[in-house]
Design a protein around this motif. Structure first.
Motif, PDB file in Angstrom:
ATOM      1  N   LEU A 120       0.684  -1.165   0.120  1.00 40.59           N
ATOM      2  CA  LEU A 120       0.165  -0.009  -0.086  1.00 40.59           C
ATOM      3  C   LEU A 120       0.871   1.352  -0.007  1.00 40.59           C
ATOM      4  O   LEU A 120       0.630   2.193  -0.553  1.00 40.59           O
ATOM      5  CB  LEU A 120      -0.906   0.012   1.165  1.00 40.59           C
ATOM      6  CG  LEU A 120      -1.651   1.242   1.505  1.00 40.59           C
ATOM      7  CD1 LEU A 120      -2.879   1.289   0.242  1.00 40.59           C
ATOM      8  CD2 LEU A 120      -2.682   1.122   2.567  1.00 40.59           C
ATOM      9  N   THR A 122      -6.719   6.657  -5.183  1.00 40.48           N
ATOM     10  CA  THR A 122      -7.312   6.141  -3.919  1.00 40.48           C
ATOM     11  C   THR A 122      -8.511   5.276  -3.576  1.00 40.48           C
ATOM     12  O   THR A 122      -8.463   4.577  -3.143  1.00 40.48           O
ATOM     13  CB  THR A 122      -7.168   7.568  -2.904  1.00 40.48           C
ATOM     14  OG1 THR A 122      -6.136   8.268  -2.825  1.00 40.48           O
ATOM     15  CG2 THR A 122      -7.652   6.993  -1.518  1.00 40.48           C
ATOM     16  N   VAL A 171      -7.347   1.958  -4.806  1.00 41.81           N
ATOM     17  CA  VAL A 171      -6.727   1.355  -3.483  1.00 41.81           C
ATOM     18  C   VAL A 171      -7.675   1.009  -2.497  1.00 41.81           C
ATOM     19  O   VAL A 171      -7.635  -0.074  -2.010  1.00 41.81           O
ATOM     20  CB  VAL A 171      -5.578   2.334  -3.135  1.00 41.81           C
ATOM     21  CG1 VAL A 171      -4.983   1.729  -1.954  1.00 41.81           C
ATOM     22  CG2 VAL A 171      -4.536   2.533  -4.319  1.00 41.81           C
ATOM     23  N   LEU A 172      -8.799   1.966  -2.227  1.00 42.03           N
ATOM     24  CA  LEU A 172      -9.739   1.677  -1.101  1.00 42.03           C
ATOM     25  C   LEU A 172     -10.533   0.221  -1.430  1.00 42.03           C
ATOM     26  O   LEU A 172     -10.670  -0.760  -0.563  1.00 42.03           O
ATOM     27  CB  LEU A 172     -10.773   2.677  -1.104  1.00 42.03           C
ATOM     28  CG  LEU A 172      -9.979   3.965  -0.361  1.00 42.03           C
ATOM     29  CD1 LEU A 172     -11.163   5.196  -0.550  1.00 42.03           C
ATOM     30  CD2 LEU A 172      -9.915   3.465   1.170  1.00 42.03           C
ATOM     31  N   TYR A 201      -7.999  -3.065  -1.119  1.00 42.62           N
ATOM     32  CA  TYR A 201      -7.261  -3.282   0.182  1.00 42.62           C
ATOM     33  C   TYR A 201      -8.601  -3.535   1.341  1.00 42.62           C
ATOM     34  O   TYR A 201      -8.003  -4.267   2.256  1.00 42.62           O
ATOM     35  CB  TYR A 201      -6.274  -2.407   0.465  1.00 42.62           C
ATOM     36  CG  TYR A 201      -5.054  -2.623  -0.353  1.00 42.62           C
ATOM     37  CD1 TYR A 201      -4.103  -3.464   0.042  1.00 42.62           C
ATOM     38  CD2 TYR A 201      -4.849  -1.499  -1.462  1.00 42.62           C
ATOM     39  CE1 TYR A 201      -2.964  -3.451  -0.711  1.00 42.62           C
ATOM     40  CE2 TYR A 201      -3.518  -1.761  -2.113  1.00 42.62           C
ATOM     41  CZ  TYR A 201      -2.839  -2.678  -1.797  1.00 42.62           C
ATOM     42  OH  TYR A 201      -1.602  -2.738  -2.699  1.00 42.62           O
ATOM     43  N   THR A 228      -7.356  -1.727   7.393  1.00 43.13           N
ATOM     44  CA  THR A 228      -8.440  -0.548   7.077  1.00 43.13           C
ATOM     45  C   THR A 228      -7.853   0.658   7.417  1.00 43.13           C
ATOM     46  O   THR A 228      -8.251   1.506   7.024  1.00 43.13           O
ATOM     47  CB  THR A 228      -9.511  -1.102   8.012  1.00 43.13           C
ATOM     48  OG1 THR A 228     -10.158  -2.489   7.561  1.00 43.13           O
ATOM     49  CG2 THR A 228     -10.957  -0.116   7.728  1.00 43.13           C
ATOM     50  N   GLN A 263      -4.746   1.734   7.456  1.00 43.86           N
ATOM     51  CA  GLN A 263      -3.834   2.263   6.473  1.00 43.86           C
ATOM     52  C   GLN A 263      -4.457   2.655   5.344  1.00 43.86           C
ATOM     53  O   GLN A 263      -4.062   3.602   4.839  1.00 43.86           O
ATOM     54  CB  GLN A 263      -2.854   1.009   6.121  1.00 43.86           C
ATOM     55  CG  GLN A 263      -1.831   0.787   7.420  1.00 43.86           C
ATOM     56  CD  GLN A 263      -0.831   2.043   7.469  1.00 43.86           C
ATOM     57  OE1 GLN A 263      -0.389   2.239   6.784  1.00 43.86           O
ATOM     58  NE2 GLN A 263      -0.332   1.975   8.688  1.00 43.86           N
ATOM     59  N   VAL A 264      -5.676   2.140   5.160  1.00 41.81           N
ATOM     60  CA  VAL A 264      -6.152   2.543   3.611  1.00 41.81           C
ATOM     61  C   VAL A 264      -7.037   3.644   3.990  1.00 41.81           C
ATOM     62  O   VAL A 264      -7.148   4.572   3.029  1.00 41.81           O
ATOM     63  CB  VAL A 264      -7.468   1.230   3.298  1.00 41.81           C
ATOM     64  CG1 VAL A 264      -8.272   1.935   2.156  1.00 41.81           C
ATOM     65  CG2 VAL A 264      -6.533   0.001   2.800  1.00 41.81           C
ATOM     66  N   LYS A 265      -7.605   4.041   4.941  1.00 42.84           N
ATOM     67  CA  LYS A 265      -8.279   5.393   5.314  1.00 42.84           C
ATOM     68  C   LYS A 265      -7.174   6.367   5.313  1.00 42.84           C
ATOM     69  O   LYS A 265      -7.899   7.536   4.983  1.00 42.84           O
ATOM     70  CB  LYS A 265      -9.229   5.185   6.573  1.00 42.84           C
ATOM     71  CG  LYS A 265     -10.214   4.141   6.469  1.00 42.84           C
ATOM     72  CD  LYS A 265     -11.090   4.097   7.821  1.00 42.84           C
ATOM     73  CE  LYS A 265     -12.282   3.286   7.833  1.00 42.84           C
ATOM     74  NZ  LYS A 265     -13.062   3.093   9.264  1.00 42.84           N
ATOM     75  N   HIS A 325      -4.452   6.554   3.715  1.00 49.07           N
ATOM     76  CA  HIS A 325      -3.507   6.360   2.442  1.00 49.07           C
ATOM     77  C   HIS A 325      -3.412   7.698   1.686  1.00 49.07           C
ATOM     78  O   HIS A 325      -4.497   8.179   1.433  1.00 49.07           O
ATOM     79  CB  HIS A 325      -4.031   5.245   1.490  1.00 49.07           C
ATOM     80  CG  HIS A 325      -3.241   4.942   0.300  1.00 49.07           C
ATOM     81  ND1 HIS A 325      -1.896   4.676   0.491  1.00 49.07           N
ATOM     82  CD2 HIS A 325      -3.256   5.394  -0.866  1.00 49.07           C
ATOM     83  CE1 HIS A 325      -1.356   4.652  -0.782  1.00 49.07           C
ATOM     84  NE2 HIS A 325      -2.404   4.998  -1.638  1.00 49.07           N
TER      85      HIS A 325
END
Length: 490
Positions: free
Chosen positions: A221, A228, A231-232, A235, A318, A320-322, A324
């Motif tokens: 990530l 984004t 990616v969201l 992931y 979750t 890390q994705v939020k 990112h």
């Protein structure tokens, strides 16, 4: 000519001895490591606080050194308990984790495997028994049955199993039940212990595979430069299905259907308790009885460990994705590279004992106020005092006052002619258009509250006129107000 089979066998052996499991057992201090790990970590204590582990390890070191074990070929490791634990962490035998507000140690899968090997070879009787052979044959037979695709052969096998069960039921109904020999029951119990010793390592391997997948996802990530939104979607889906992302996780998910039911665990605990009450259990030593009694607890703790790793991995992915942000991540990476490059440049020109001045505080930014005007900031003089005389108020056009507040003077004069009591909604509907604005309704409510009013459960609906000609409807609890007379002031 090179012997390919010999080379392959040798390479496999070399790779096996490079694993932390065999590396632990190959050390000169392996007996000490195994002894300490088996004392610190038990079925009821899978995690140990770091401070407690250091204290208990220090006590073990003092006792063994006082007994003279540091002088023979099985030399004890040197250093403090903290240094020894740090070495074990680097070797991959201990895993430091944060649980709540406490840092704890957990055994890695390699350490659990090493303990299982030493426990199997050093304790119990390793022998070819009827129970183990039967377990193997039944497993092969079950595998062959599950892989069979011919319906006729599967039906024949099922009918054969049913006939065997019917024969056993008939013997029991006739009152014939052949008692099992205590030696055979002991073999069965030893086989259960043999199988149970492998479970902790299996559970730990599943948890570690999930954690490794979590680290890979976070690393991927940080390197991801895609939009984004894309990616969201990817992931977050991996975070929700983290258990299916590894082979160990998929195998555990299948096993969880068998052992995840609390009622099944309770039934297993009760069965083990009943077994320990039978006469054959006296043939087992105290360690074996304790180990047999802890089988259900081992399973329960192993399942809990894996599910905790799953929840933690989903939460980390979750989060890390939020948060990112590819641009910010690249800036952080560049900053870290600059810091590392600066540190390397400094260490290449300084001696190992060169003092380092710590940064005790950050410098304060010198920020001054910018003038917002080029003119003199001082006022030319005091403004004229305000007056309370309405006659001195001047309005520029009618629109200025029309969009202002309530017309209290007009409203009070209007209310004075409505009698002793009046309905506020009817009174507002009967007022002039200039005093039927929304703000005048608020002014009328204020006058009614000041003079005295009574609310009821009935709902009044009125229509107010705004200065631009539009109208708005308002609903409120019906209010009956009274008019203030001159004697009310006395």
């Amino acid at each position: 000519m090179t012997n390919t089979r010999a080379e392959a066998a040798y390479v496999r052996s070399v790779n096996a001895f490079k694993t932390p499991t065999l590396h632990l057992l190959h050390r000169r201090s392996a007996p000490f490591v195994v002894a300490v790990l088996s004392l610190l970590f038990t079925a009821d204590r899978p995690a140990v606080a770091v401070a407690d582990a250091h204290a208990e390890l220090g006590e073990v070191l003092d006792e063994l050194r006082a007994a003279g074990y540091d002088e023979d070929e099985r030399r004890l490791p040197s250093g403090s308990a903290r240094d020894i634990c740090r070495e074990w962490v680097r070797a991959g035998w201990l895993l430091p984790q944060i649980e709540g507000d406490t840092e704890v140690y957990r055994l890695s899968a390699h350490a659990v495997g090493a303990l299982e090997i030493t426990g199997r070879t050093g304790g119990g009787r390793a022998r070819v028994s009827n129970s183990r052979v039967r377990t193997l044959l039944e497993a092969v037979e079950r595998l062959a049955g599950d892989a069979e695709v011919d319906p006729a052969r599967r039906l024949a096998r099922l009918r054969q199993e049913r006939e065997a069960l019917d024969a056993e039921i008939a013997r029991l109904e006739d009152g014939f039940a052949e008692p099992a020999d205590d030696e055979e029951l002991l073999e069965e119990a030893e086989n259960i212990l043999h199988l149970a010793r492998e479970l902790p390592a299996d559970f730990t391997r599943v948890a570690e595979s999930i954690k490794a997948m979590q680290r890979d996802v976070v690393a991927d990530l940080r390197r991801d430069v895609r939009p984004t939104g894309e990616v969201l979607r990817e992931y977050l889906e991996r975070g929700q299905h983290v258990m299916q992302a590894t082979a160990e996780g998929r195998a555990f998910a299948g096993a969880l259907r068998l052992i995840g039911d609390p009622e099944r665990i309770d039934a297993l605990t009760e069965q083990l308790h009943d077994l320990l009450a039978l006469p054959f259990s006296r043939l087992m030593d105290a360690a074996q009885r304790d180990e047999l009694q802890a089988v259900a607890r081992r399973i329960e703790l192993g399942v809990q460990e894996v599910l905790t790793a799953q929840r933690r991995a989903s939460h980390v992915i979750t989060g890390q994705v939020k948060t990112h942000d590819p641009v910010r991540d690249r800036q952080v990476d560049e900053l870290l590279r600059d810091v590392i490059a600066g540190l390397q440049a400094w260490t290449s020109t300084s001696s190992p004992d060169a003092p380092v001045t710590p940064v005790r505080s950050l410098p304060n930014a010198a920020i001054r106020h910018l003038r917002q005007s080029v003119s003199d900031l001082r006022a030319p003089g005091r403004p004229a005092p305000l007056t309370d005389d309405p006659a001195d108020v001047e309005f520029v056009g009618d629109d200025t006052r029309a969009w202002g507040g309530p017309r209290y003077a007009e409203l009070e004069a209007y209310v004075a002619g409505l009698g002793d009591e009046f309905d506020l909604g009817d009174a507002f509907e009967g007022a002039d258009d200039e005093t039927r604005r929304p703000v005048d309704l608020l002014g009328l409510l204020e006058i009614a509250h000041r003079n005295g009013m009574t609310e009821s459960e009935r709902v009044s609906v009125v229509e107010a006129l705004r200065p631009d000609g539009t109208s708005r409807r308002f609903a409120f609890g019906a209010v009956t107000a009274r008019t203030m007379r001159e004697h009310d002031h006395d």
